[in-house]
Motif scaffolding. Structure first.
Motif, PDB file in Angstrom:
ATOM      1  N   ARG A 145       0.831  -1.208   0.000  1.00 36.98           N
ATOM      2  CA  ARG A 145       0.000   0.000   0.000  1.00 36.98           C
ATOM      3  C   ARG A 145       0.867   1.260   0.000  1.00 36.98           C
ATOM      4  N   PHE A 269      -4.838  -2.402  -1.191  1.00 38.29           N
ATOM      5  CA  PHE A 269      -5.025  -1.029  -1.673  1.00 38.29           C
ATOM      6  C   PHE A 269      -5.696  -0.104  -0.657  1.00 38.29           C
ATOM      7  N   LEU A 271      -5.482   2.017   2.023  1.00 38.19           N
ATOM      8  CA  LEU A 271      -4.521   2.760   2.842  1.00 38.19           C
ATOM      9  C   LEU A 271      -5.227   3.347   4.063  1.00 38.19           C
TER      10      LEU A 271
END
Length: 289
Positions: A145, A269, A271
């Motif tokens: 990430r 993905f 974050l």
């Protein structure tokens, strides 16, 4: 890696500029730098793991190594094909002018991955030290990430400045290379970061063939895309075909990773603020030593 690049620069300056050896100087530079790195690696092995060579061959070990290595070799071969197939077919199916335009665009687009390429080997060595599989996958996702969104910010910068930097770096004649750059950069982020994370993990954790399958999928899809798009759209077709191949092999890698690790893809993905605090703590920890 750092020593090799410094040595390359030093030898190139010496043989090409001072000795005026031109192409022979470049070949000699590559040869000598590779010899130096090989010797350095051997010396490090002797010092770090107390390696003691023997004249006796372990046939079973050699056989197992060859079997494992061949499985990974298919992936490496496909990786080379992925990197060169688009340019090879573009040059074969169109003109040298189109190939030059596309090559400039591709090389500029790859700048987005340069700052982070060398980080992977260090990171995966640290990850390998994690004994707990669940913690290992959490750490892989966290690192992905952070690197992914850093590359995303860098890509925005490179896309925004493409129409200024490409003519500055390569000349005004290559201004037409700007357009395919807009297509290549987003897919390169997925291919060079997300796909590499999944592939390297699989190949370093006893699944070399599965890592090779990821590369092979990109090669096959890329070849079909190039043959359909390049004759009609030229260098733009090569850029679109490359993006299709990169995105497809990335998705294939994520699905394969999920099937083995039982880890949700969205976590690669998503974050969070905690990721940033974790990164900050690592920097503070490093500075305190």
């Amino acid at each position: 890696t750092i020593i090799r690049h410094l040595l390359l620069v030093f030898l190139l300056i010496y043989f090409v500029f001072f000795k005026k050896m031109e192409i022979n100087g470049i070949i000699l530079t590559i040869f000598l730098s590779n010899i130096f790195i090989a010797l350095t690696a051997i010396i490090c092995c002797f010092n770090l793991i107390n390696f003691k060579p023997s004249i006796w061959f372990n046939i079973f070990f050699i056989k197992e190594s060859m079997i494992y290595g061949l499985k990974a070799w298919y992936g490496n071969l496909s990786s080379v094909a992925n990197d060169m197939l688009d340019q090879f077919l573009l040059g074969f199916l169109t003109t040298a002018e189109f190939l030059g335009i596309y090559s400039v665009s591709y090389n500029y687009s790859k700048l987005v991955t340069k700052p982070i390429n060398q980080v992977f080997n260090v990171l995966f060595n640290r990850i390998a030290l994690k004994g707990n599989e669940a913690k290992k996958h959490i750490l892989i996702a966290k690192i992905h990430r952070l690197i992914f969104y850093f590359a995303l910010l860098l890509s925005v910068f490179l896309i925004f400045l493409a129409d200024k930097l490409i003519p500055l770096l390569y000349g005004n004649d290559f201004y037409v290379s700007v357009q395919p750059t807009y297509i290549l950069i987003p897919s390169l982020i997925l291919f060079m970061i997300t796909r590499r994370v999944t592939q390297v993990f699989l190949m370093s954790n006893g699944y070399p063939m599965k890592g090779s399958y990821i590369q092979l999928s990109g090669t096959v899809i890329g070849f079909i895309s190039y043959m359909l798009l390049i004759p009609k759209y030229g260098y733009m077709g090569a850029a679109i075909g490359t993006s299709i191949a990169y995105v497809a092999s990335t998705i294939f890698g994520l699905v394969m990773y999920k099937s083995i690790a039982k880890f949700e893809i969205y976590k690669f993905f998503k974050l969070s603020v905690d990721d940033l605090f974790w990164l900050k703590s690592k920097f503070l920890q490093k500075d305190s030593k």
